[in-house]
Design a protein around this motif. Structure first.
Motif, PDB file in Angstrom:
ATOM      1  N   ASP B   2      37.205  39.408 -35.258  1.00  0.00           N
ATOM      2  CA  ASP B   2      36.562  38.126 -35.575  1.00  0.00           C
ATOM      3  C   ASP B   2      35.922  38.157 -36.960  1.00  0.00           C
ATOM      4  O   ASP B   2      36.028  37.194 -37.726  1.00  0.00           O
ATOM      5  N   GLN B   5      38.561  37.929 -39.585  1.00  0.00           N
ATOM      6  CA  GLN B   5      39.112  36.569 -39.615  1.00  0.00           C
ATOM      7  C   GLN B   5      38.177  35.648 -40.408  1.00  0.00           C
ATOM      8  O   GLN B   5      38.622  34.858 -41.235  1.00  0.00           O
ATOM      9  N   THR B   9      38.641  33.646 -44.111  1.00  0.00           N
ATOM     10  CA  THR B   9      38.345  32.226 -44.299  1.00  0.00           C
ATOM     11  C   THR B   9      37.435  32.022 -45.508  1.00  0.00           C
ATOM     12  O   THR B   9      37.661  31.135 -46.347  1.00  0.00           O
ATOM     13  N   LEU B  74      46.286  36.176 -38.835  1.00  0.00           N
ATOM     14  CA  LEU B  74      44.936  35.707 -38.481  1.00  0.00           C
ATOM     15  C   LEU B  74      44.646  34.346 -39.119  1.00  0.00           C
ATOM     16  O   LEU B  74      44.051  33.468 -38.481  1.00  0.00           O
ATOM     17  N   GLN B  75      45.055  34.163 -40.363  1.00  0.00           N
ATOM     18  CA  GLN B  75      44.801  32.876 -41.013  1.00  0.00           C
ATOM     19  C   GLN B  75      45.621  31.758 -40.360  1.00  0.00           C
ATOM     20  O   GLN B  75      45.149  30.624 -40.226  1.00  0.00           O
ATOM     21  N   CYS B  77      46.407  31.728 -37.217  1.00  0.00           N
ATOM     22  CA  CYS B  77      45.705  31.468 -35.951  1.00  0.00           C
ATOM     23  C   CYS B  77      44.466  30.596 -36.179  1.00  0.00           C
ATOM     24  O   CYS B  77      44.191  29.686 -35.389  1.00  0.00           O
ATOM     25  N   THR B  78      43.734  30.873 -37.252  1.00  0.00           N
ATOM     26  CA  THR B  78      42.590  30.025 -37.595  1.00  0.00           C
ATOM     27  C   THR B  78      43.044  28.581 -37.812  1.00  0.00           C
ATOM     28  O   THR B  78      42.423  27.633 -37.326  1.00  0.00           O
TER      29      THR B  78
END
Lengths: 112, 112, 112, 112
Positions: B2, B5, B9, B74-75, B77-78
């Protein structure tokens, strides 16, 4: 994540699939699955793509392909002994030096 | 994970890169990076591929490409609001029903 | 195209590269090169992407990656004994049955 | 090849698919199809991969994926105005300068 990585290893071992799960094959499978995720988006406009989770069936397909990419990435990492989170943390640090943030926000950054 | 991630961002926001980090672009970038990881292995025999981490320079390259794949996963998924570990856990459960483990180990499993 | 396919075979033979140019490796290399072509477009808007040949340097890069994809596709076809144009002609015929054209043009087709 | 390229253009036009067949989408589709070709090989040993055309069903699948890769490559080339054979010929010439052939055959070349 460690627990899931272990579960993937046990899943493969219980089916005698370790013979297939060598680095070269897992790198190929990871690339194939990333292609299947991209396939969902290939004909969509940026606007349609941004709303992709509004449709329940497509949302399921996205989650399913994300899971496949993550599964092969973790299994690849197991096969070569790489810690993916440590690798990512090190990369972010290198990138912070390589692409310094502009002093003031709002200067429109051009994506390298 | 987390925390990483979130750092990704912030990294993109500080450079005004969110405009580029829409689902379709991130799915393309993920696929491109998975290709760069595969590139390391494309001409290697399975034996050479299994020993890929013995060479310091190639090992660095492998970790670097793993980091890029993880970063774009991860990006992505965000950008679509998917929890990758929850998606993976759900998929493993589906696969345990879909590919039941043989009763006795040693039966050579054929990889689907 | 036959002449270029032969020239690629001679190029590899003169460098003793046939040992690497086996079907699995060439399928991987084809996928890697297709990723490199996609990389040019990954952060572009559809409008920027449509104007990609206006910049001389990017136009050169596009032609270069097209050549690499074509080279590995032809070498893959040599390695498995497939005629790519015959395969394509057969596929177009199957697709004409599978996706019948609408009677009247102008009905907006939805891309499968 | 020109005739097939034209037939692909007519096929898309008759279904009103030109709206989807823009350079960025076609580059993504090409990459996705190259992944589908690679998928056939991902778990095979080099020996199994070399014998892939011995099985009629797999041979059909290989020809089908080759056709898809060729179709999207040609449609991509139409969309950006690139002649794929001219691009390939120019690239082979550049590569002949970049990787000079060894004087005597039999020196085992290392694949770059």
């Amino acid at each position: 994540m460690d627990a899931l990585q272990e579960r993937l290893t046990e899943f493969a071992a219980a089916r005698d699939w370790q013979q297939y799960h060598v680095p070269k094959n897992l790198a190929a499978a990871l690339s194939v699955e990333a292609g299947e995720l991209l396939e969902i988006f290939q004909w969509l406009t940026p606007e349609q793509a941004a709303a992709v989770m509004d449709d329940a069936e497509t949302a399921h397909r996205v989650r399913d392909e994300v899971a496949d990419v993550m599964a092969y990435l973790l299994q690849f990492c197991t096969s070569v002994g790489v810690d993916p989170l440590a690798a990512l943390a090190a990369k972010i640090e290198r990138n912070e030096l390589r692409f310094p943030a502009p002093k003031r926000r709002g200067e429109r950054g051009e994506r390298e």
